[in-house]
Scaffold this motif. Structure first.
Motif, PDB file in Angstrom:
ATOM      1  N   ASP A 134       0.832  -1.209   0.000  1.00 42.94           N
ATOM      2  CA  ASP A 134       0.000   0.000   0.000  1.00 42.94           C
ATOM      3  C   ASP A 134       0.865   1.257   0.000  1.00 42.94           C
ATOM      4  N   ILE A 135       1.971   1.226   0.750  1.00 44.08           N
ATOM      5  CA  ILE A 135       2.887   2.370   0.752  1.00 44.08           C
ATOM      6  C   ILE A 135       3.495   2.552  -0.630  1.00 44.08           C
ATOM      7  N   GLY A 136       3.982   1.462  -1.205  1.00 36.75           N
ATOM      8  CA  GLY A 136       4.605   1.530  -2.522  1.00 36.75           C
ATOM      9  C   GLY A 136       3.648   1.958  -3.618  1.00 36.75           C
ATOM     10  N   LEU A 137       2.393   1.542  -3.506  1.00 35.56           N
ATOM     11  CA  LEU A 137       1.375   1.881  -4.506  1.00 35.56           C
ATOM     12  C   LEU A 137       0.694   3.209  -4.196  1.00 35.56           C
ATOM     13  N   GLU A 138       1.118   3.865  -3.112  1.00 32.36           N
ATOM     14  CA  GLU A 138       0.552   5.151  -2.683  1.00 32.36           C
ATOM     15  C   GLU A 138      -0.967   5.052  -2.495  1.00 32.36           C
ATOM     16  N   LYS A 139      -1.382   3.932  -1.909  1.00 32.26           N
ATOM     17  CA  LYS A 139      -2.806   3.698  -1.691  1.00 32.26           C
ATOM     18  C   LYS A 139      -3.237   4.307  -0.361  1.00 32.26           C
ATOM     19  N   LYS A 140      -4.280   5.113  -0.400  1.00 31.36           N
ATOM     20  CA  LYS A 140      -4.813   5.734   0.807  1.00 31.36           C
ATOM     21  C   LYS A 140      -5.603   4.710   1.630  1.00 31.36           C
ATOM     22  N   ASN A 141      -5.437   4.779   2.937  1.00 28.41           N
ATOM     23  CA  ASN A 141      -6.207   3.912   3.830  1.00 28.41           C
ATOM     24  C   ASN A 141      -7.475   4.647   4.264  1.00 28.41           C
ATOM     25  N   ARG A 142      -8.606   4.246   3.712  1.00 31.13           N
ATOM     26  CA  ARG A 142      -9.879   4.909   3.994  1.00 31.13           C
ATOM     27  C   ARG A 142     -10.690   4.195   5.072  1.00 31.13           C
ATOM     28  N   GLN A 143     -10.059   3.264   5.786  1.00 36.74           N
ATOM     29  CA  GLN A 143     -10.790   2.508   6.804  1.00 36.74           C
ATOM     30  C   GLN A 143     -11.258   3.374   7.962  1.00 36.74           C
ATOM     31  N   VAL A 144     -10.654   4.565   8.101  1.00 40.25           N
ATOM     32  CA  VAL A 144     -11.091   5.455   9.175  1.00 40.25           C
ATOM     33  C   VAL A 144     -12.562   5.854   8.999  1.00 40.25           C
ATOM     34  N   LEU A 145     -13.059   5.770   7.758  1.00 39.69           N
ATOM     35  CA  LEU A 145     -14.467   6.068   7.501  1.00 39.69           C
ATOM     36  C   LEU A 145     -15.388   5.093   8.215  1.00 39.69           C
ATOM     37  N   GLU A 146     -14.887   3.890   8.501  1.00 47.17           N
ATOM     38  CA  GLU A 146     -15.686   2.886   9.199  1.00 47.17           C
ATOM     39  C   GLU A 146     -16.006   3.328  10.630  1.00 47.17           C
ATOM     40  N   TYR A 147     -15.226   4.294  11.132  1.00 42.54           N
ATOM     41  CA  TYR A 147     -15.454   4.807  12.484  1.00 42.54           C
ATOM     42  C   TYR A 147     -16.277   6.096  12.470  1.00 42.54           C
ATOM     43  N   GLY A 148     -16.801   6.437  11.301  1.00 41.54           N
ATOM     44  CA  GLY A 148     -17.608   7.645  11.189  1.00 41.54           C
ATOM     45  C   GLY A 148     -16.786   8.911  11.096  1.00 41.54           C
ATOM     46  N   ILE A 149     -15.471   8.762  10.942  1.00 39.02           N
ATOM     47  CA  ILE A 149     -14.570   9.920  10.883  1.00 39.02           C
ATOM     48  C   ILE A 149     -14.211  10.193   9.432  1.00 39.02           C
ATOM     49  N   ASP A 150     -14.439  11.426   8.990  1.00 44.00           N
ATOM     50  CA  ASP A 150     -14.224  11.795   7.593  1.00 44.00           C
ATOM     51  C   ASP A 150     -13.310  13.030   7.517  1.00 44.00           C
ATOM     52  N   PRO A 151     -12.076  12.875   7.003  1.00 36.85           N
ATOM     53  CA  PRO A 151     -11.168  14.022   6.871  1.00 36.85           C
ATOM     54  C   PRO A 151     -11.705  15.117   5.948  1.00 36.85           C
ATOM     55  N   LEU A 152     -12.644  14.764   5.078  1.00 36.65           N
ATOM     56  CA  LEU A 152     -13.162  15.737   4.118  1.00 36.65           C
ATOM     57  C   LEU A 152     -14.463  16.391   4.597  1.00 36.65           C
ATOM     58  N   GLN A 153     -14.780  16.209   5.867  1.00 33.30           N
ATOM     59  CA  GLN A 153     -15.966  16.855   6.426  1.00 33.30           C
ATOM     60  C   GLN A 153     -15.840  18.370   6.276  1.00 33.30           C
ATOM     61  N   GLN A 154     -16.891  18.997   5.784  1.00 29.78           N
ATOM     62  CA  GLN A 154     -16.964  20.453   5.584  1.00 29.78           C
ATOM     63  C   GLN A 154     -16.037  20.952   4.462  1.00 29.78           C
ATOM     64  N   ALA A 155     -15.429  20.052   3.720  1.00 30.60           N
ATOM     65  CA  ALA A 155     -14.510  20.476   2.654  1.00 30.60           C
ATOM     66  C   ALA A 155     -15.257  20.656   1.346  1.00 30.60           C
ATOM     67  N   ASN A 156     -14.740  21.531   0.481  1.00 29.95           N
ATOM     68  CA  ASN A 156     -15.256  21.699  -0.874  1.00 29.95           C
ATOM     69  C   ASN A 156     -14.603  20.633  -1.748  1.00 29.95           C
ATOM     70  N   ARG A 157     -15.331  19.566  -2.018  1.00 28.81           N
ATOM     71  CA  ARG A 157     -14.751  18.420  -2.713  1.00 28.81           C
ATOM     72  C   ARG A 157     -14.373  18.740  -4.156  1.00 28.81           C
ATOM     73  N   LYS A 158     -15.063  19.689  -4.784  1.00 23.52           N
ATOM     74  CA  LYS A 158     -14.708  20.074  -6.156  1.00 23.52           C
ATOM     75  C   LYS A 158     -13.337  20.738  -6.194  1.00 23.52           C
ATOM     76  N   VAL A 159     -13.079  21.598  -5.204  1.00 21.86           N
ATOM     77  CA  VAL A 159     -11.774  22.262  -5.128  1.00 21.86           C
ATOM     78  C   VAL A 159     -10.676  21.228  -4.897  1.00 21.86           C
ATOM     79  N   ILE A 160     -10.943  20.254  -4.021  1.00 27.74           N
ATOM     80  CA  ILE A 160      -9.960  19.201  -3.735  1.00 27.74           C
ATOM     81  C   ILE A 160      -9.687  18.382  -4.997  1.00 27.74           C
ATOM     82  N   LEU A 161     -10.727  18.070  -5.775  1.00 23.93           N
ATOM     83  CA  LEU A 161     -10.566  17.306  -7.006  1.00 23.93           C
ATOM     84  C   LEU A 161      -9.691  18.055  -8.001  1.00 23.93           C
ATOM     85  N   VAL A 162      -9.968  19.356  -8.185  1.00 23.44           N
ATOM     86  CA  VAL A 162      -9.177  20.166  -9.118  1.00 23.44           C
ATOM     87  C   VAL A 162      -7.725  20.230  -8.657  1.00 23.44           C
TER      88      VAL A 162
END
Length: 375
Positions: A134-162
């Motif tokens: 996962d480190i070598g493939l630069e894969k993000k670990n999104r398992q934190v979402l299973e705990y109801g925690i979202d780093p992108l809460q309140q973020a403008n997702r379109k701006v992040i995508l751009v």
């Protein structure tokens, strides 16, 4: 392809290094081994980038007969398209990305061996193998979402995508700007092939930089394993399991996630450990209230110190203090939550990344409890 990468990981040899039991503290032998591997990796990545440009530019100029233009008629209009050159370019890009991915896996593996995280007896463990890949493939670990925690809460997702798209195109855009500059400086007297070759330092630099980022990520994740487990246990020993603290702990983990705006392995591990220790029930979605900093400020000293320790630890766990986190630090200072400076937190981040330990931070916020654990 993951199976191929897994086979590559399996055949990588374990070269013995004089390691110690503390993954997040590096002795002289470990530091020397890591620096040697860093030099090899960065030079190799730069070489791949440079050769990618050379192989893309020189053959079509020296052997144009092998790269003929294909004439295509669409709706009555004739187009001359360099289809063979395009296919050749795609193959080169694929080969370069494959080599860089294998290099990244090697980097993660070597960092793990140099710090003692991997050895002859545990290399085959599935969770360690998956972590290295996962480190070598630069894969993000999104398992934190299973705990109801979202780093992108309140973020403008379109701006992040751009922003992410721009970051992915950084090398191509840099090359375009650099070539445009050269064309303006030398004008029509500049030979076309030399202008095309101007991309060599650009792609070499970005490849080297990307590998440098992977090196730091590998170190910080590997060294974070024991540190996170240790700090979680230390906090649990000194802080009772009360409903009020569990609620504050949940909010603090969400606050850290929002401050980082990223899915990181170490933040997931910290969340997983603390949820298990304090028996916290995960929600589908946990929203952070606007009065969070005010509530932290009003806590009793002992509980407040633990929460502040967690926040600072969260800032350190990816090996860098982002611009957003610096803003958060200034906001916490303005609220009177704490008086830590950006310089202090950046220094602790540097110490953690380079294996110097965080005794000063732990003693400051855990006090006698930390000294008793060390003793």
């Amino acid at each position: 392809m993951r199976k191929v990468y897994g086979l590559f990981y399996n055949i990588l040899p374990i070269k013995k290094v004089q390691t110690d039991d503390e993954l997040y503290l590096l002795n002289d032998a470990e530091v020397a081994a890591i620096k040697k591997r860093e030099r090899i990796a960065i030079v190799s990545a730069a070489f791949f980038g440079a050769m990618g440009v050379v192989l893309l530019v020189i053959p079509p100029h020296l052997f144009p007969q092998f790269f003929p233009v294909t004439n295509i008629t669409v709706l009555g209009k004739a187009f001359a398209l360099p289809l063979i050159l395009w296919m050749y370019s795609i193959v080169l890009v694929y080969i370069e990305l494959l080599l860089l991915t294998l290099l990244n896996i090697w980097v993660a593996h070597e960092m793990a061996v140099a710090t003692g995280f991997l050895n002859y007896s545990n290399k085959g463990a599935e969770h360690k193998r998956n972590l290295m890949l996962d480190i070598g493939l630069e894969k993000k670990n999104r398992q934190v979402l299973e705990y109801g925690i979202d780093p992108l809460q309140q973020a403008n997702r379109k701006v992040i995508l751009v922003w992410n798209l721009m970051f992915m195109l950084k090398a191509t855009l840099s090359n375009f700007v650099f070539k445009l500059f050269i064309q303006r400086v030398f004008g029509r007297y500049m030979v076309q092939m030399l202008k095309d070759m101007a991309g060599i330092p650009i792609f070499a630099f970005w490849n080297a930089y990307g590998t440098h980022v992977i090196l730091n990520k590998a170190k910080i994740i590997i060294m974070g394993q024991n540190f996170i487990e240790g700090i979680s246990q230390s906090i649990y020993k000194v802080q009772p399991e009360t409903p009020e603290f569990k609620a504050m702990l949940y909010d603090t983990l969400q606050f850290i996630a929002i401050s980082k705006r990223d899915f990181h392995e170490n933040h997931f591990l910290l969340t997983k450990n603390l949820f298990a220790l304090y028996n916290i029930t995960a929600k589908d979605k946990h929203l952070l209230t606007e009065d969070y900093l005010d509530r932290v400020k009003s806590l009793e000293t002992k509980e407040k110190n633990i929460v502040l320790l967690l926040i600072i630890t969260g800032f350190l766990l990816d090996g860098k203090i982002s611009f957003r986190e610096k803003q958060t630090i200034r906001e916490m200072n303005l609220h009177g939550v704490f008086e830590e400076t950006e310089a202090n937190i950046s220094r602790w981040s540097h110490d953690f990344l380079y294996g110097k330990g965080l005794d000063e931070l732990l003693e400051k916020y855990l006090g006698d409890a930390y000294k008793m654990n060390v003793a």
